[in-house]
Scaffold this motif. Structure first.
Motif, PDB file in Angstrom:
ATOM      1  N   VAL A   1       0.833  -1.200   0.000  1.00 15.05           N
ATOM      2  CA  VAL A   1       0.000   0.000   0.000  1.00 15.05           C
ATOM      3  C   VAL A   1       0.869   1.252   0.000  1.00 15.05           C
ATOM      4  CG1 VAL A   1      -1.689   1.352   1.311  1.00 15.05           C
ATOM      5  CG2 VAL A   1      -1.934  -1.132   1.150  1.00 15.05           C
TER       6      VAL A   1
ATOM      7  N   ARG B   1       0.894   4.109  -2.804  1.00 13.43           N
ATOM      8  CA  ARG B   1       0.518   5.478  -2.432  1.00 13.43           C
ATOM      9  C   ARG B   1       1.557   6.480  -2.935  1.00 13.43           C
ATOM     10  NH1 ARG B   1      -0.785   4.821   2.905  1.00 13.43           N
ATOM     11  NH2 ARG B   1      -2.954   4.391   2.339  1.00 13.43           N
TER      12      ARG B   1
ATOM     13  N   ASP C   1       0.276   9.518  -5.160  1.00 12.21           N
ATOM     14  CA  ASP C   1       0.514  10.896  -4.718  1.00 12.21           C
ATOM     15  C   ASP C   1       1.364  11.671  -5.718  1.00 12.21           C
ATOM     16  OD1 ASP C   1      -0.943  10.363  -2.464  1.00 12.21           O
ATOM     17  OD2 ASP C   1       0.781  10.197  -1.104  1.00 12.21           O
TER      18      ASP C   1
ATOM     19  N   ALA D   1      -4.598   2.799  -1.426  1.00 16.49           N
ATOM     20  CA  ALA D   1      -3.635   3.793  -1.918  1.00 16.49           C
ATOM     21  C   ALA D   1      -4.307   4.945  -2.648  1.00 16.49           C
ATOM     22  CB  ALA D   1      -2.622   3.120  -2.837  1.00 16.49           C
ATOM     23  N   GLY D   2      -5.602   4.829  -2.934  1.00 11.83           N
ATOM     24  CA  GLY D   2      -6.300   5.915  -3.612  1.00 11.83           C
ATOM     25  C   GLY D   2      -6.237   5.859  -5.113  1.00 11.83           C
TER      26      GLY D   2
END
Length: 390
Positions: free
Chosen positions: A194, A198, A202, A227-228
């Motif tokens: 993760v 990330r 980001d 992690a988005g």
């Protein structure tokens, strides 16, 4: 002005109930959708007869560098860029003639898809609009390492994203699990943590770039979500012994509004489905249904190029799979082939709709795909930016 007339029209969201629907086009853009028979005096009428007019299809997951043969990796191993690029041109042309007017290439070698993207930008009859990721980011020895996107550690991952941003990619692709095309990796095992994913997300978002995460393994799906990731590709929930049932993760995907790109477009009649996938096929189809029932945003895509069951131009077969195997309605499937993937690709105001102001990307098919899914294969005409494909 060009006036393109058919018998029926699906605008990317719904059937438009007007008699003899006619799409008016000027300078490559749609001006209006009007009922026939009258057209402006300055318009050149193309009456396509008993066809359904639809937006050009949008395939959010292809690999133009792979030839769709029995050994797509071997076919480019050691091949000069010029030969690979010639194959990509041919693949792009096949996709366009099948009615796919936009593709998102999620893994090439040496950024060749970016070169082809720029080459085709002003040649609408030669291929679809291309969005490109360049070589997918992967671990040393990881899935598709041979495409040149190996990056490990936080610093290496940041550098990989920065390189892609500097090259002008449209999306960042990262391999969060192993894959069927890479010996030594397993689709049901994760590759990045993760925290590592990330870093990619980001950094990509700092450059305004979306992140598409390849995730077959159930753990990789969880990691991508945590992690988005902007979109989870495949989202297969694979485990060592089958397909994991994780209603909690599905609920979390729905709550986050994370889009899943379901690479279901497949020519099952051609064989060549990887054994690991074939053995889990029933579970995979059931999982797509669970995602849909839970309210996870879904688009239909193909993974075109990776083998005989995934030839270029295969996206229309998602209609057969979604309706016949997954129980979707025809209208929802058509949305998942047009307006929804266009929005996923950042083209909500340009592609996937037949509406004023949109690019004049049109597909005309014989019959009515809203009542007969097979009609999507009966292509009668394709236009990209108002130019008819020969």
């Amino acid at each position: 002005m060009l006036a393109i007339r058919g018998a029926r029209l699906f605008d990317g969201e719904r059937r438009v109930a007007v008699p003899e629907p006619t799409v008016l086009v000027r300078d490559g853009r749609i001006v209006a959708v009007v009922p026939g028979p009258a057209v402006p005096a300055d318009a050149r009428l193309v009456d396509l007869g008993a066809v359904t007019l639809l937006p050009g299809l949008v395939d959010a997951h292809v690999h133009l560098a792979f030839d769709g043969g029995p050994d797509p990796v071997g076919a480019i191993d050691g091949a000069p860029d010029s030969r690979v690029l010639d194959g990509m041109r041919a693949a792009a042309r096949v996709s366009l003639t099948a009615g796919v007017t936009t593709v998102r290439d999620l893994g090439d070698r040496r950024y060749l898809a970016l070169r082809l993207r720029d080459e085709l930008a002003d040649r609408p009859a030669a291929g679809p609009r291309i969005l490109a990721a360049g070589p997918p980011i992967t671990t040393a020895g990881g899935h598709c390492w041979y495409l040149g996107g190996v990056a490990d550690g936080a610093a290496g991952l940041r550098d990989a994203v920065r390189e892609r941003a500097g090259r002008g990619v449209d999306v960042v692709k990262v391999m969060a699990s192993g894959g069927e095309l890479t010996p030594g990796t397993r689709s049901y095992e994760p590759q990045y943590s993760v925290a590592e994913l990330r870093v990619v997300v980001d950094e990509a978002h700092r450059y305004g770039l979306p992140v598409a995460v390849h995730a077959h393994a159930c753990t990789a799906v969880e990691n991508a979500l945590a992690a988005g990731a902007d979109v989870v590709e495949h989202c297969s929930f694979l485990a060592a012994d089958g397909v994991a049932e994780r209603p909690d993760v599905i609920a979390a995907l729905a709550a986050a509004g994370t889009t899943v790109s379901a690479t279901i477009a497949t020519r099952f009649d051609r064989g060549g489905v990887p054994p690991g996938i074939a053995a889990r096929l029933t579970g995979l189809m059931r999982q797509v249904g669970r995602l849909r029932d839970a309210g996870v945003p879904l688009v239909c895509s193909s993974d075109a190029g990776i083998g005989p069951a995934k030839p270029h131009g295969v996206l229309p077969y998602a209609m057969d799979v979604a309706v016949g195997r997954c129980g979707w309605s025809t209208v929802d499937t058509l949305r998942a082939l047009t307006a929804l993937p266009a929005a996923l690709c950042g083209l909500a105001d340009r592609a996937g709709r037949l509406a004023p102001g949109y690019d004049a990307d049109l597909l005309a098919v014989a019959g009515d795909p809203l009542t007969d899914p097979a009609a999507l294969h009966a292509v009668r005409a394709v236009y990209r930016s108002g130019v008819r494909v020969g």
